[in-house]
Design an enzyme around this catalytic site. Sequence first.
Site, PDB file in Angstrom:
ATOM      1  N   CYS A  12      -3.253  -1.073   0.367  1.00 43.53           N
ATOM      2  CA  CYS A  12      -1.784  -1.088   0.369  1.00 43.53           C
ATOM      3  C   CYS A  12      -1.169   0.225   0.845  1.00 43.53           C
ATOM      4  O   CYS A  12      -0.303   0.239   1.731  1.00 43.53           O
ATOM      5  CB  CYS A  12      -1.262  -1.463  -1.015  1.00 43.53           C
ATOM      6  N   HIS A  37       0.559  -0.181  -6.531  1.00 49.76           N
ATOM      7  CA  HIS A  37       0.717  -1.029  -5.347  1.00 49.76           C
ATOM      8  C   HIS A  37       2.012  -0.677  -4.631  1.00 49.76           C
ATOM      9  O   HIS A  37       2.980  -0.228  -5.250  1.00 49.76           O
ATOM     10  CB  HIS A  37       0.720  -2.511  -5.724  1.00 49.76           C
ATOM     11  N   HIS A  81       2.865  -6.282   3.173  1.00 53.86           N
ATOM     12  CA  HIS A  81       1.946  -5.482   2.362  1.00 53.86           C
ATOM     13  C   HIS A  81       0.524  -5.988   2.509  1.00 53.86           C
ATOM     14  O   HIS A  81       0.283  -7.095   3.007  1.00 53.86           O
ATOM     15  CB  HIS A  81       2.372  -5.476   0.890  1.00 53.86           C
TER      16      HIS A  81
END
Length: 398
Positions: free
Chosen positions: A310, A358, A370
């Site tokens: 990420c 994240h 993402h």
Amino acid sequence: MASHRKPRPAGTLGAGFRTPVLATAALTSVAVLSQTADAAPAADGKPSLEEVEKKVDDLYRQAGSATEKYDAAKEQTGKQRTHIDSLRDEVARRTARMNKAREELGTFAAAQYRTGSATPDTATFLLADSPQDYFDESQLMNRLTSRQKSAVDAYVTEQAATMKKRQEAAKSLQTLSESQNELQTAKATVQKKLASARKLLSQLTAEEKARLAAIERQKQEEAARKAAELAKQQAAAAKAREQAAAAKEQASGSSTSSGSSSSGGSSSSGGSSTSSGTYATKAEKAIAFARAQIGKPYVWGATGPGSYDCSGLTQAAWRAAGVSLPRTTYAQVDVGTTVSLADAQPGDLIFFYGDISHVGIYIGNGMMIHAPKPGAYVREESIYYGGESIIHSVVRPA
């Protein structure tokens, strides 16, 4: 990069973590799909769906956190290697200068010995590893010419400096070894958590998997609905701002005949517009890069070009726009300016979970791009993919 920062909000913390399609569905399936399932283990000893849901959630959350720790350790290891290489080069240069100084001392000693102008003791002194030890003997010092004294000083100085650099290099090597151990530990942790999660999911029956997939679709629909709501709110807010700006400009226009004062106000407005336009231009480049990566696999610790985790994706996307971001989510959240979710603009970074493990890049209308999790691919998705409670904060990085 923005020169000011707003205090980082505590965020709305959530206990959930991103999971694969089936795992995410497992996290919400019991109440909707299994009226007979209890929190207690099944009679046959097989874990209940609630137990599977909680365990998978915990495992993927821990794996996500461990991935960011792995990224940090990997980055630190790279910096230490570079530093050690620099130290080794410096040691080599200083050793060469020290050897040159020692050769010059040897030349003086040999010449004096051949001509008899110095005793063998003097030759021994000039070739010794520690010439400074003899400096206390004034008798010997009187025999040294100015040039010889300079040569001795140069040798002693280089010897001390070289020893210091060698010690520094040895210490850095020890630190590097520790960082490499941390790297291996983080890697093993990620692999163990992911293997455990996969094992749990593999034990679900075909019927359970089908039911969980249906719940996942329901979750996606709900996430899309909330994204549409946010998009509608942001559009309304943007329209209100435009109307307010138009009203202000109209009011200002009635007094433009005075000339210079209104011209000054127009200049101020233009500067703000230019600043906003600059960010929008960079954001477009970052988003274009991220969109081009859609379909590439999530791989923990990866920074491209074939795969990403990420934070590796957001770092690469903004690098394409000429903005340098740190490697990990923990560091990226502190860069730039924190804004509210309602004020999020395309290009902003959306961070998730209480441990900030994240991140995705906002593209507008409640959506983001993402790299979700192991086993998934870079994709466009609602920022509410895991529910509103897991959204931590929004940061404008430039």
